[in-house]
Design a protein around this motif. Structure first.
Motif, PDB file in Angstrom:
ATOM      1  N   ASP A  32       2.356 -12.488   3.286  1.00 48.35           N
ATOM      2  CA  ASP A  32       4.348 -12.190   3.720  1.00 48.35           C
ATOM      3  C   ASP A  32       4.565 -11.373   2.263  1.00 48.35           C
ATOM      4  OD1 ASP A  32       7.252 -12.482   3.605  1.00 48.35           O
ATOM      5  OD2 ASP A  32       7.447 -14.516   2.835  1.00 48.35           O
ATOM      6  N   LEU A  33       4.894 -10.631   1.698  1.00 51.63           N
ATOM      7  CA  LEU A  33       5.581 -10.199   0.707  1.00 51.63           C
ATOM      8  C   LEU A  33       6.494  -9.884   0.674  1.00 51.63           C
ATOM      9  CD1 LEU A  33       4.608  -7.964  -1.802  1.00 51.63           C
ATOM     10  CD2 LEU A  33       4.471  -6.093  -0.302  1.00 51.63           C
ATOM     11  N   ALA A  34       7.534 -10.174  -0.616  1.00 46.82           N
ATOM     12  CA  ALA A  34       8.889 -10.273  -0.656  1.00 46.82           C
ATOM     13  C   ALA A  34       9.139  -8.360  -1.110  1.00 46.82           C
ATOM     14  CB  ALA A  34       9.237 -10.724  -1.712  1.00 46.82           C
ATOM     15  N   GLY A  35      10.583  -8.482  -0.793  1.00 48.96           N
ATOM     16  CA  GLY A  35      11.166  -6.863  -0.865  1.00 48.96           C
ATOM     17  C   GLY A  35      10.577  -5.377  -0.528  1.00 48.96           C
ATOM     18  N   PRO A  36      10.958  -3.609  -0.381  1.00 50.44           N
ATOM     19  CA  PRO A  36      11.655  -3.405   0.310  1.00 50.44           C
ATOM     20  C   PRO A  36       9.784  -2.936   1.184  1.00 50.44           C
ATOM     21  CG  PRO A  36      11.869  -2.329  -1.384  1.00 50.44           C
ATOM     22  CD  PRO A  36      11.407  -3.387  -1.858  1.00 50.44           C
ATOM     23  N   VAL A  37       8.939  -3.243   1.125  1.00 50.84           N
ATOM     24  CA  VAL A  37       7.664  -2.765   1.531  1.00 50.84           C
ATOM     25  C   VAL A  37       7.334  -3.544   2.701  1.00 50.84           C
ATOM     26  CG1 VAL A  37       7.240  -0.651  -0.003  1.00 50.84           C
ATOM     27  CG2 VAL A  37       6.161  -2.978  -0.143  1.00 50.84           C
ATOM     28  N   GLY A  38       7.882  -5.046   1.877  1.00 51.04           N
ATOM     29  CA  GLY A  38       7.048  -6.037   3.037  1.00 51.04           C
ATOM     30  C   GLY A  38       8.356  -6.483   3.690  1.00 51.04           C
ATOM     31  N   ARG A  39       9.243  -7.973   3.227  1.00 43.52           N
ATOM     32  CA  ARG A  39       9.964  -8.233   4.108  1.00 43.52           C
ATOM     33  C   ARG A  39      11.553  -7.520   4.499  1.00 43.52           C
ATOM     34  NH1 ARG A  39      11.311 -14.031   0.756  1.00 43.52           N
ATOM     35  NH2 ARG A  39       9.440 -14.195   0.591  1.00 43.52           N
ATOM     36  N   GLY A  40      11.840  -6.301   3.674  1.00 42.51           N
ATOM     37  CA  GLY A  40      12.378  -5.796   3.745  1.00 42.51           C
ATOM     38  C   GLY A  40      12.563  -4.382   5.517  1.00 42.51           C
ATOM     39  N   ARG A  41      11.350  -5.141   5.851  1.00 44.02           N
ATOM     40  CA  ARG A  41      11.125  -3.773   6.849  1.00 44.02           C
ATOM     41  C   ARG A  41      11.156  -4.745   8.432  1.00 44.02           C
ATOM     42  NH1 ARG A  41       4.991  -0.779   5.438  1.00 44.02           N
ATOM     43  NH2 ARG A  41       5.584   0.340   3.896  1.00 44.02           N
ATOM     44  N   TYR A  42      12.121  -5.340   7.857  1.00 46.66           N
ATOM     45  CA  TYR A  42      12.468  -6.916   9.048  1.00 46.66           C
ATOM     46  C   TYR A  42      13.199  -6.043   9.585  1.00 46.66           C
ATOM     47  CZ  TYR A  42      13.170 -10.754  11.907  1.00 46.66           C
ATOM     48  OH  TYR A  42      13.712 -11.439  13.085  1.00 46.66           O
ATOM     49  N   SER A  43      13.744  -5.984  10.848  1.00 44.70           N
ATOM     50  CA  SER A  43      14.470  -6.127  11.790  1.00 44.70           C
ATOM     51  C   SER A  43      15.247  -7.485  12.259  1.00 44.70           C
ATOM     52  CB  SER A  43      14.389  -4.640  12.360  1.00 44.70           C
ATOM     53  OG  SER A  43      15.630  -4.544  13.753  1.00 44.70           O
TER      54      SER A  43
ATOM     55  N   ARG B  91      10.064   1.571  14.380  1.00 45.05           N
ATOM     56  CA  ARG B  91       9.748   2.876  14.256  1.00 45.05           C
ATOM     57  C   ARG B  91      10.887   3.462  13.314  1.00 45.05           C
ATOM     58  NH1 ARG B  91       7.903   4.351  19.719  1.00 45.05           N
ATOM     59  NH2 ARG B  91       8.507   6.277  19.525  1.00 45.05           N
ATOM     60  N   TYR B  92      11.901   2.830  13.000  1.00 42.61           N
ATOM     61  CA  TYR B  92      12.611   3.402  11.600  1.00 42.61           C
ATOM     62  C   TYR B  92      13.055   3.142  10.947  1.00 42.61           C
ATOM     63  CZ  TYR B  92      12.997   5.779  16.476  1.00 42.61           C
ATOM     64  OH  TYR B  92      13.277   6.053  17.413  1.00 42.61           O
ATOM     65  N   GLY B  93      13.043   3.563   9.550  1.00 38.84           N
ATOM     66  CA  GLY B  93      13.706   2.747   8.247  1.00 38.84           C
ATOM     67  C   GLY B  93      12.954   2.301   7.533  1.00 38.84           C
ATOM     68  N   GLY B  94      12.166   3.471   7.918  1.00 43.19           N
ATOM     69  CA  GLY B  94      10.678   2.630   6.974  1.00 43.19           C
ATOM     70  C   GLY B  94       9.605   1.937   7.492  1.00 43.19           C
ATOM     71  N   CYS B  95       9.397   0.702   8.734  1.00 41.75           N
ATOM     72  CA  CYS B  95       9.285   0.266   9.143  1.00 41.75           C
ATOM     73  C   CYS B  95       7.291   0.565  10.045  1.00 41.75           C
ATOM     74  CB  CYS B  95       9.372   0.271  10.227  1.00 41.75           C
ATOM     75  SG  CYS B  95       9.026  -1.488  10.931  1.00 41.75           S
ATOM     76  N   ILE B  96       6.584   0.722   8.620  1.00 41.19           N
ATOM     77  CA  ILE B  96       4.953   0.923   8.805  1.00 41.19           C
ATOM     78  C   ILE B  96       4.014   0.266  10.006  1.00 41.19           C
ATOM     79  CG2 ILE B  96       3.247   2.078   7.862  1.00 41.19           C
ATOM     80  CD1 ILE B  96       5.371   3.465   7.365  1.00 41.19           C
ATOM     81  N   ALA B  97       4.049   0.389  11.496  1.00 39.75           N
ATOM     82  CA  ALA B  97       3.934  -0.108  11.961  1.00 39.75           C
ATOM     83  C   ALA B  97       2.351  -0.813  12.488  1.00 39.75           C
ATOM     84  CB  ALA B  97       4.138   0.279  13.561  1.00 39.75           C
TER      85      ALA B  97
END
Length: 404
Positions: A249-260, A304-310
């Motif tokens: 679990d990673l806080a911040g934009p490249v972790g939880r920030g990618r959740y939709s 798929r979008y918004g920087g979500c690296i699947a």
């Protein structure tokens, strides 16, 4: 009396007249034709009835023969096969159907369906040598291939190789003597950060699953290197009671920030995980990944979008939700993210030293099958093409590869 004679004379005249004769002949002819047609129809009916009985008996005997257990000790059966030159492929050829036939024309849906088949009877009625499937996800050529050649040398039959490269790559440049020759699977274009990276991983897994002898599955790239010799890697993977998928679990934009939020209610924010793309899993988990029809569609639609690296979230989240008990929660591929940024550190020729490689091999401590060990990484990345000559120089002595 006269009347009787008169009637008799009239009958005689009618019988002797030509018209009466013709009529009588016609009546006789029609009777004969009807009899002939009746006989013909009867014969045809009997023939059809016999034909139906023959087919029914043949089908019944065939079916009984299929249901009867085979007798491998029957000398007559063996002699007949050997005399006629019939080669018995048996179950072994079916179980290793994907061993030679790497290229095929199946669609992704057909491939995933075929790969997801699982026998209900777990005990295999013949001895199978378990193999490790090395799945190379590459852009083009394997520029560190010579190092991997030494890694695989002398261990034939204990590994399988599958390569997913860009469709434009000319695979004919691979020499026939190479272990990588003919190991390219039907591939599609992949872009870093796109969801099609997950599709490529599933495509590799599905192709590797076609060979029933593959029991462990390792995802590597063209910039990965092995840190130990083959026997060490093979034993570590086969003897492990866990799979190796990193998830945290990673806080911040490249972790939880990618959740939709659109992933609710199937995936909650508390279940969202991130981890390394480079996994090492067993056959049971590989089957779950290729047959997933629950989480995969949600990720495909909303990651798929918004920087979500699947590729950094799909498998870590799936494993954390459903298969966490069997997972070691770490990857066996060493990589350095300490410098920050969207890409890990890259290693050039000057970076490759004996002390550096020793640190990668034994520089950390972890748990393996319930015990503490300093063998935590079997592979490492990201090594550039110019590092190859120094890797080849140190590998025979340090990693105990074959020197020739």
């Amino acid at each position: 009396m006269k009347n009787d004679n008169k009637q008799h004379d009239q009958h005689e005249q009618e019988r002797r007249s030509p018209a009466a004769a013709v009529a009588a002949y016609v009546r006789l002819f029609l009777s004969a034709q009807q009899l002939h047609l009746f006989n013909l129809f009867s014969h045809l009916l009997l023939l059809a009835f016999g034909f139906i009985i023959g087919i029914t008996l043949a089908f019944s005997l065939n079916r009984q023969q299929l249901l009867l257990p085979s007798n491998n000790n029957n000398p007559v059966s063996v002699n007949n096969n050997s005399q006629s030159g019939i080669k018995r492929d048996g179950l072994g050829s079916f179980l290793m159907a994907g061993k030679e036939a790497i290229m095929h024309d199946m669609s992704d849906d057909e491939l995933l369906w075929r790969a997801s088949m699982v026998p209900k009877i777990r005990e295999v009625p013949l001895r199978i040598k378990p193999k490790v499937a090395f799945m190379f996800l590459t852009k083009g050529p394997l520029y560190l291939g010579p190092l991997w050649e030494r890694f695989f040398k002398g261990n034939e039959g204990f590994y399988s190789i599958y390569i997913h490269s860009h469709p434009s790559f000319n695979a004919s440049s691979v020499p026939k003597t190479s272990v990588f020759y003919g190991r390219r699977i039907p591939s599609k274009g992949v872009r870093w950060g796109d969801f099609n990276m997950v599709d490529a991983e599933r495509r590799l897994l599905a192709n590797a699953l076609l060979d029933m002898s593959n029991q462990r599955f390792v995802l590597v790239s063209e910039s990965c290197i092995p840190l130990f010799n083959f026997s060490t890697v093979y034993g570590y993977l086969m003897n492990s009671s866990k799979t190796f998928v990193e998830a945290y679990d990673l806080a911040g934009p490249v972790g939880r920030g990618r959740y939709s939020q659109r992933m609710r209610p199937l995936i909650k924010p508390s279940q969202w995980r991130k981890g390394s793309q480079w996994f090492q899993i067993d056959r049971a988990l590989a089957l779950e990944v290729v047959s997933d029809r629950q989480y995969y569609p949600v990720f495909k639609k909303h990651c798929r979008y918004g920087g979500c690296i699947a590729d950094e979230h799909y498998l870590p989240t799936l494993v954390s939700i459903k298969f966490w008990r069997r997972n070691a929660n770490r990857t066996l591929t060493w990589v350095d993210w300490s410098k920050g940024g969207s890409h890990p550190s890259r290693y050039m020729r000057s970076d490759v030293t004996v002390s550096f490689l020793k640190r990668l091999r034994h520089g950390t401590r972890c748990r393996y099958n319930g015990k503490t060990t300093n063998v935590c990484h079997l592979f490492a990345r990201k090594f550039m093409p110019h590092s190859l000559d120094r890797l080849l120089r140190f590998a025979p002595r340090l990693m105990h590869f074959h020197s020739s």
